[in-house]
Structure formats: structure tokens, C-alpha cells
Design a protein around this motif. Structure first.
Motif, PDB file in Angstrom:
ATOM      1  N   TYR A  82       0.834  -1.203   0.000  1.00  0.00           N
ATOM      2  CA  TYR A  82       0.000   0.000   0.000  1.00  0.00           C
ATOM      3  C   TYR A  82       0.871   1.255   0.000  1.00  0.00           C
ATOM      4  CZ  TYR A  82      -4.041   2.960   1.087  1.00  0.00           C
ATOM      5  OH  TYR A  82      -5.032   3.910   1.040  1.00  0.00           O
ATOM      6  N   GLY A  91      -7.510   2.733   4.118  1.00  0.00           N
ATOM      7  CA  GLY A  91      -6.090   2.350   4.072  1.00  0.00           C
ATOM      8  C   GLY A  91      -5.376   2.480   5.403  1.00  0.00           C
ATOM      9  N   PRO A 149      -3.786  -3.550   5.483  1.00  0.00           N
ATOM     10  CA  PRO A 149      -4.865  -2.553   5.561  1.00  0.00           C
ATOM     11  C   PRO A 149      -6.073  -3.071   6.354  1.00  0.00           C
ATOM     12  CG  PRO A 149      -4.154  -2.916   3.284  1.00  0.00           C
ATOM     13  CD  PRO A 149      -3.588  -4.029   4.113  1.00  0.00           C
TER      14      PRO A 149
END
Lengths: 738, 191
Positions: A413, A701, A710
Motif C-alpha cells: 500500500y 487504508g 490494511p
């Protein structure tokens, strides 16, 4: 890189997803196949044994593989129809190149490769090596996982490599390493059958790992009690002795209160705690105020049910605790996992027959894929990329100077966030579809539009690859030889049934050619997959994940080999820690305090409802493969919003009414499915779809500070009924993207 | 009466354990793989009441001892063999009249309108006649469907009993297919 080269409709028209109900050539003649190939399913972490029927270099059907010991012929619907992926009309059969305004056009390999390599070199010489990132996936074999980790560090020389296991079970991996020093489910599933109590935390086993359910049912035939912790009454929760319908995001409060009950009632194994663990005192001190009443208030589970769960768990002689994404997909996923481990350690039920603990890995090679070095912080053998000794050993295996080896990079991420900030300029992805699978995916799409160059290796043009400049046509599971490691730690052999169609190539050969063009061909001069595996064996030697004693021949002969297997004459290790020696620095299992804290985004007046996400039995992850299989699509054609009747009544929502779900990240419309099988304060949406029907437009997120996973399983939302019934399900609607 | 195949194992029976059904539809997908079905599924999974439970049931042909579907067939298209398998309609005889659909107490046969044919399970005769298990029972991941001997089943499921006597009011129907019921059960009273 810019927005999509043409409209989504045009891309879908050409590259799908289209639903396949039959092999391209029809069913005729398949009853007389050229051969049956023994291999494994390409989907979840059970990696069921299956035989593929092959005729004229095409997979035309399957035959159950009765002898394979885990599943003995049993399959879920995904495994049954997986053969229709081969020769699918959407299959990429040659490299394709982006053409602005038109879409994509086929190109030859020379063009595709030379453009890819020149762009990698341009970006790295302009912005530095770390400006080119790589994202990979754990549907890939162990060999490819190993090769990709090496490719990133030796060929691309970038620190920024990570994988989609980061969205799966890294919280479990991090918890396992903290507590045990080794990251694997402790026992083979065979031990489940004879456990007195089974506790399943955050796992819809019946829909996500259907073949494992047989073991649970068998245990119940043997008298096992079943505790299921889940905000939904799933098929496995439906028959449980105790279903704890937990408010999402409050798991560690439950496990803390249960631990406090174990202490209060002295349901403890003092001998095990005293001799084989450390950290007990500070761990129980952290939960001393966790009363049943407090836990009821936080979790929404009646205090008496929590007490019963603690008693059932505490008094048992043998037990098996399993968890999955339901407790791992949180900004405190590691704490949740440690809370579970504390219950196991307090009762000393590990390293014994019929006593087990572990995560159920979601992706096919979720276990093996997290062992061989395509995580940003890890080298093969689950070695630490920041540890000088580990670096030196692997540099030696790879024949490079340790100083040349990049350090720890960003997680998945974080890589996308860095692309969004303009810090990472180039990307190569393989077997990863973040536009569907990452949370807050509107941000993901924006990030892709900022890349200067993006190359994808894949067999279908998934939602992410549509943004690519070049797509290199790679191989399906049945087109590449290798090994996989199941969720129980069994290394199995994936046998190639057919060769890639048209001008598609195996992923290994694509990486080899890219490496050669980047000037390090000699480091990737593998003759075949076995040669890669043999290097992997050496790279893992002496580590906590030792594959050295495993060979292709041994796997085939024994229906798989459980790691660790340190020498050629070693039989493998189905049950860990029978000697009570753990792989931590002090050799003991570690209790870890796991105090409760709120989820990252609590509900409030504006966003009063909890949103959670998960899977359906007919789909697999981002749906790249399963949304192309007609029978699977027909059985659950579109994502539904599961909502309790009392919550539905507040909003005047009835069955099939269209509801807009809004979060701080985005909004999307779903047909309501009004069911009493979900908590009244929570709604659920499956996440397998892209475009307008993507649940991950809404999710958040927030990352766990340790695992960087996440928080898919909890965020705040509001519901807006649209005052009309949903139209009939239509797959094409799912792709009317922004 | 149709001639049985020599390799059919007559001591093998079919068992359905609704409690274990997880509604995954692997049986439906696998049934369609049978070489004699024309890729149509002959087994059906349904929710009992999705609004209140995830419980599903699975309906397979029960292969009745005295099959109503065969008895009412005006074209003699449906036949039972000496192993107790009630076969699908003979395609050259079936006139698509739907008598069998109306007569079956379990609601099993379906009329395939486009082909003017009755369609139902024939216990995977392509497989069972050569000593294999039916495809649905082979793949069923939860053990809701099982094909084996009564002895094996009793050993595996000590808390249940197989029942193959069904009471529809005053009518008793005995079947080759067993439904798993709580221990001590001997019949299932439908009404």
C-alpha cells in the motif's frame, strides 16, 4: 502513463471478462483425453489435489485425485470449473502495447521487451533505482516467488518490492514470528479431526476454504465443540456450539477478556507457562481489568457467552485455534493474532497431538509465497533483510556483493501511496490486481495514472493491467511447473499440464529474459523450474523455513513434504514444536501483551454503520480468474449488501432495494440482501468486483503499524436508500468504471 | 428392467447429510461434468430460508424402490435396473409429457423445455457402472453427499442414522438414497 487508453466498455468488449461455460473447442471428445496430469488447484491455501484432463495441449476437464491425502477427491466449485480458464477467449496470447485512444495492440516480444527494458533503465538512471517498484502475487509458485525477490534485488536493484500477501496474512506472520520465531500453522490439518475444542476466529471457512470444512465436521463427529467468532452467521457458524457475533474491530477485547477468565479460574497450564514461555506476567497484567461486562460493552457479545467460550477453551484437553482475515485485516491485526496466541500458550496446547494453532492462508501459495523473499523486508528462508548475517548468506547464494543488495523497502500500500506522491515513477506487476484488491482504490487508480511507465505480466487483462503501457502475456497455473506450500505447511508439486498458448510465455522465461537484458542473465541461467527450486533449497538452508531436504522426487513420492525438512533423509515436520523448543532468541514461546484499542475509523453521527467485507464461495480474490467462469458468476452474479432487518427497517430498505453506501473514500450502489445472519450494526459487502461494484472504493487504508496490512474489515459508512429496486444482475454493469 | 453393468458395486449407497451442506454448489458444477448430462446439472442446491439462515439443502434423485416417475410414464421411457438405479428418460422414448415431473414426491425431475426432455440424475451411471463414485458425492467438500457402504457411514457418523423410508401422509416411499437423521431415527415423516 495516463488515464486508460480508451473507454472501459471498449476494453471489456475485447479483453473481457467474458463468461466461459465450455472449452473453446466444445466438450466433444474430452472423454478420451491424451493424458491426466496430477497437480493442485490454483485457488485457495488448501491447494487441493486435482487431475487435469488434457487433449491437444488444452485442459478440457478434470478428474478427482482420490489418493491425494488432504482432499481425497473433494473440491469446491472453483476447483471444479477452473479448467475453463485454459483456452479462455479472454486469454492473452501475445504481448500487447497501449495505443492512446484505441486500447491495445499486439506486439512482438522484441518490441515489448526492448521498450520495457529501456524504460526501466531511463527511469532508474533519472530518478534512482528505488523509483522503479515491483508488485507480485502469491498465486505464483515458490520458484517464481523466489525468482521475483531475486529479480528485484539483483536485476532491478530496487528496495521497493512487495506482494499481495501484504493484503492477506502478514498480521499472522508477524504475530507468529513474535510469539514463536517461526511463521507456519503448527500442525497438519489431520490433527483437527481429534481436537476436543475448535475455535475459529474471523474465518468463513465454509465459503473461503470449503474443503477444510470436512475436517471440522469430522471433528464434530468425534465430539469436538466448535466456537466461531464472526459478525455473520456463516454456514460454519450456523452449526457452532457457540457463535460469538462480534462487533468488527473489537477482537482483541474478546481475547483479552477470555485470557482474564483463564487466569481467574486457573484454567492454565502452569508447567508449560513456567518452563517454555516468557512474558506471561506482563501479558496478564495488561488484561487484568478486562471484565466480562467491559468486554460485552466493547464487543457486543453477551458476557455469559464470553465466559462460556473461556470455559470451553480453558477446560479442554486438546484444541485447535484457527484464524483468518477476519482478525488479520485490521490496523491492529497483529495484536488480534497475539491475543489468540496468548490463549493457546496459556493452556499449553501446542506441540502436542491434536493441539494446534494457525492462520488459514487465503491465497493459493500464501504460505510458500511469504517464505521466499518477495516481501519488502525479507530474504529467502524468511530471513531478515536488515540482518547482516542473513544478507551475507543470501548474497553468497546469489553471487553478489552484500553491499549491492538493497535494504528494506516500502510495503504494497505504501508503494502505491509513493506512486501517488510522485516518488515512484515506474512499476512492474505480476499476478497482482490492486485496482480491485487494495483499499481506497480510487486513490490506487489515480496513482497508476501518474506512473511514467507501467508493465504488467499477466494472463488476463485485469483491471490494473488495463492501465499498463506494456502487458507481457504470462502463464496460467497449469502452464508452469513448480511447487506450492499449502496452509498446513505441506510443499506440493504443481505440474504443467499444457504449454502457454500462442505467443504467451512462462513467467519464469519472461523474468529470465528481462534479467538478461538488464545485464545479469548469468544470475538467472536456470535450465528449468527444478533448478530454481534447488537454488531455493540452498537459500533456505539453515533458516527457520528450511526446504533443503525437499526435492521434486520426494514431494511426488510422498504426496508432499512438510517443512522444515533440513536434510535429504529427513521426513519433514507435520507437527511443529513437539520438543518445546521455539525459534525465538531465548528458545521459549513468547506471550505478548495485546491491549485493546479502537479501530482506525470508529462510527459517528455522520457515518453510523460499520462496514465489513469478505468473500463468497464462488469467487476468488480480485476475481481476475473467477469472474470469467460462467457457472461461478451465475451462482452469485453481483455483490450484495447484507443488512439486518432491524437496520433495514430504520432506513425503509427492503430485499433487492438499491442502496448507496457512502464512506469518506467513495460511494457505490448495491442491492440489499436483508438477512438476520448479520449483526444489526454492521453491513457486509463481498470485495471481488471492480468498477462501480467495487467494495474497495469504500474501505480504508489504515495500516497495522507492524504488518502494514490494511484495515479492510472495519470502517464507518452511511446508507442512502435510493428508493428503487435493483435491476437484474448484469456482469457488464460492474465494469462501467470511472 | 434395464440390465445392470457388471462393475456397479451394489453395496454402495448414496447418503445426503443436509446439516453439513454449505451451499457451495460444487455438486452442481461437478454434476454438469457428467458425460451423459449434456453439461446440465441434475442436482440442485437451495436455501431453506435465506432471510433467516445460511442453511441450504441439496436435492438429488432419491432412486425410489417403486419409482412414481417410472410408473406414470406413458412411454416407458424411465426404467429402474436391478441395482436400484432409476435411469434418466430414454431420449428416443421420452415424449416430454411431464407426468414424471408431477408424480415425483421429491420434486426431482425437471423438464428441459427446449429439448422436450425429462432430466434427472442417473446416479452418474457413466461413473458408477465402472466402479467410480458419482461426481457430486466425490467432490462434495463438506461430506454432505457421500457414496459408500452403510457400514462405512455408520462408522463415520456415530451420531446419525441413515434413513431411507419417507412417509408422505399414508404413502410410504423407500429409496436407494439415504438421508442422515439424528441417531435412532428410522423414517422421515414429510407430512
Amino acid at each position: 502513463m495516463a488515464k486508460l487508453p480508451t473507454s472501459v466498455d471498449k476494453i471489456v468488449e475485447h479483453y473481457g471478462p467474458h463468461k466461459a461455460y465450455a472449452p473453446k473447442q466444445g466438450f466433444h471428445g474430452r472423454e478420451d483425453p491424451d493424458k491426466l496430469v496430477k497437480t493442485h488447484c490454483c485457488f485457495c491455501g488448501m491447494q487441493c489435489g486435482i487431475q487435469l484432463k488434457v487433449k491437444d495441449n488444452t485442459v478440457v476437464g478434470f478428474e478427482p485425485w482420490m489418493e491425494f491425502p488432504f482432499n481425497e477427491g473433494r473440491m469446491c466449485p472453483k476447483g471444479v470449473v477452473r479448467y475453463l480458464q485454459n483456452n479462455h477467449p479472454d486469454r492473452l496470447e501475445s504481448p500487447i502495447e497501449r495505443v492512446e485512444g484505441e486500447g491495445f495492440k499486439p506486439v512482438d516480444w522484441e518490441t515489448a521487451m526492448s521498450k520495457t527494458v529501456s524504460e526501466i533503465k531511463r527511469i532508474q538512471s533519472t530518478y534512482g533505482n528505488d523509483a522503479f517498484a515491483i508488485l507480485s502475487g502469491v498465486s505464483l509458485t515458490n520458484e517464481l516467488s523466489y525468482m521475483i525477490g531475486k529479480f528485484a534485488r539483483v536485476a532491478l536493484k530496487t528496495a521497493n518490492i512487495d506482494y499481495n500477501g501484504r493484503l492477506c496474512m502478514v498480521s499472522a506472520g508477524a504475530g507468529n514470528k513474535k510469539a514463536f520465531g517461526r511463521d507456519r500453522t503448527s500442525n497438519s490439518w489431520a490433527d483437527l479431526k481429534h481436537a476436543e475444542v475448535i475455535m475459529i476466529c474471523g474465518s468463513n471457512v465454509s465459503e473461503t476454504f470449503p474443503t477444510l470444512i470436512h475436517y471440522i465436521w469430522e471433528a464434530r463427529d468425534n465430539g469436538a465443540k466448535l466456537i466461531v467468532v464472526d459478525p455473520r452467521e456463516t454456514p460454519v457458524a450456523r452449526t457452532a456450539d457457540l457463535h460469538l457475533s462480534i462487533r468488527p474491530g473489537t477482537d482483541s477485547a474478546l481475547y483479552g477478556a477470555m485470557l482474564q477468565q483463564l487466569v481467574e479460574n486457573d484454567w492454565l497450564d502452569h508447567n508449560f507457562i513456567d518452563n517454555h514461555t516468557s512474558g506471561f506476567e506482563e501479558t496478564i497484567a495488561a488484561v487484568k481489568d478486562y471484565s466480562l461486562e467491559w468486554a460485552e460493552e466493547v464487543t457486543g457479545i453477551p458476557a455469559e457467552s464470553i465466559r462460556q467460550a473461556a470455559e470451553m477453551w480453558g477446560k479442554a484437553g486438546t484444541s485447535f485455534l484457527m484464524h483468518a482475515r477476519g482478525i488479520e485485516h485490521h490496523s491492529k491485526g497483529v495484536d488480534n493474532v497475539l491475543g489468540c496466541i496468548n490463549l493457546v500458550l496459556a493452556t499449553g496446547r501446542i506441540g502436542k497431538p491434536y493441539c494446534g494453532y494457525g492462520t488459514i492462508t487465503g491465497q493459493g501459495n500464501g504460505q510458500g509465497g511469504r517464505e521466499h523473499g518477495h516481501k519488502c523486508d525479507q530474504l529467502p528462508g524468511n530471513r531478515d533483510i536488515t540482518n547482516p548475517e542473513h544478507r551475507k548468506y543470501i548474497a553468497g547464494v546469489w553471487g553478489i556483493d552484500e553491499k549491492e543488495m538493497p535494504g528494506k523497502g516500502l510495503t504494497a500500500y505504501e508503494i502505491v501511496e509513493a506512486i501517488h506522491r510522485g516518488e515512484i515513477k515506474g512499476l512492474i506487476s505480476i499476478c497482482f490486481n490492486p485496482v480491485v484488491s487494495l483499499p481506497n482504490n480510487n486513490m490506487v487508480r489515480e496513482a497508476l495514472e501518474k506512473l511514467e511507465f507501467y508493465v504488467a505480466i499477466d494472463f488476463f487483462l485485469n483491471e490494473t493491467a488495463r492501465h499498463a503501457d506494456i502487458v507481457l502475456a504470462g502463464a496460467l497455473h497449469e502452464e508452469e511447473e513448480g511447487t506450492g506450500t499449502t496452509a498446513e505447511g505441506r510443499v506440493v508439486k504443481i505440474n504443467a499440464a499444457v504449454s502457454p498458448p500462442g505467443n504467451a510465455r512462462t513467467d519464469a522465461s519472461i523474468l529470465q529474459e528481462l534479467a538478461a537484458r538488464l545485464g545479469v542473465g548469468d544470475k538467472f541461467a536456470f535450465e528449468n523450474s527444478e533448478a530454481i527450486f534447488n537454488e531455493l533449497r540452498v537459500a533456505s538452508k539453515g533458516s527457520t523455513v528450511d526446504y533443503y531436504g525437499i526435492t521434486y522426487e520426494k514431494i511426488e513420492k510422498n504426496y508432499g513434504v512438510f517443512w522444515p525438512c533440513p536434510s535429504l533423509d529427513h521426513p519433514g515436520t507435520p507437527r511443529l514444536w513437539e520438543d518445546k523448543k521455539f525459534e525465538t532468541p531465548d528458545g521459549k514461546a513468547h506471550f505478548n501483551p495485546a491491549p485493546y484499542r479502537d479501530p482506525g475509523e470508529p462510527t459517528d453521527k455522520e457515518y453510523p454503520v460499520v462496514l465489513t467485507t469478505g468473500r463468497t464461495v464462488s469467487q476468488y480474490l480480485s476475481g481476475t480468474q473467477t469472474r470469467r467462469l460462467g457457472k461461478l458468476m451465475d451462482s452469485y452474479p453481483e455483490p450484495l449488501l447484507e443488512i439486518h432487518p432491524s437496520l433495514a427497517q430504520q432506513y425503509g430498505i427492503k430485499e433487492r432495494d438499491l442502496v448507496k453506501v457512502v464512506t469518506r473514500r467513495g460511494e457505490a450502489e448495491f442491492p440489499a440482501q436483508v438477512v438476520t445472519t448479520i449483526r444489526a450494526d454492521t453491513v457486509f459487502i463481498p470485495y471481488h468486483w471492480g468498477g462501480r461494484k467495487s467494495a474497495n472504493q469504500l474501505t480504508i487504508g489504515n495500516l497495522d503499524p507492524i504488518s502494514k496490512i490494511p484495515e479492510y474489515k472495519v470502517c464507518a459508512c452511511k446508507l442512502v436508500p435510493l428508493g428503487r429496486k435493483a435491476p437484474p444482475a448484469s456482469e457488464s454493469d460492474a465494469y462501467q468504471s470511472k | 428392467m434395464a440390465e445392470p453393468e457388471k462393475n456397479f458395486q451394489p453395496d454402495m449407497e448414496f447418503f445426503v447429510d443436509m446439516q453439513r451442506c454449505i451451499g457451495c454448489r460444487a455438486c452442481e458444477a461437478a454434476c454438469a461434468e457428467c458425460e451423459t448430462n449434456g453439461q446440465e446439472t441434475m442436482i440442485h442446491v437451495n436455501y431453506v430460508d435465506r432471510a433467516h439462515s445460511a442453511q441450504t439443502t441439496v436435492q438429488v434423485c432419491m432412486h425410489c424402490e417403486d419409482p412414481a416417475c417410472a410408473n406414470v410414464c406413458p412411454a416407458d421411457a424411465i426404467a429402474k435396473d436391478s441395482n436400484g438405479v432409476v435411469h434418466s428418460a430414454n431420449t428416443s422414448r421420452c415424449i416430454g409429457c411431464s407426468n414424471c415431473v408431477l408424480a415425483c414426491p421429491f420434486g426431482v425431475p425437471k423438464k428441459m423445455e427446449e429439448a422436450e426432455l425429462m432430466m434427472k440424475c442417473n446416479l452418474c451411471y457413466d461413473r458408477t457402472s465402472v466402479g467410480k463414485k458419482p461426481m457430486c458425492a466425490t467432490v462434495c467438500p463438506s461430506g454432505a453427499l457421500y457414496f459408500g457402504t452403510r457400514e462405512e457411514m455408520r462408522k463415520m457418523r456415530p451420531n446419525s442414522d441413515p434413513v431411507n423410508t419417507f412417509k408422505f401422509g399414508a404413502q410410504t416411499v423407500n429409496t436407494k438414497v439415504n438421508v442422515m437423521m439424528p441417531k435412532g431415527s428410522t423414517e422421515l415423516r414429510v407430512h
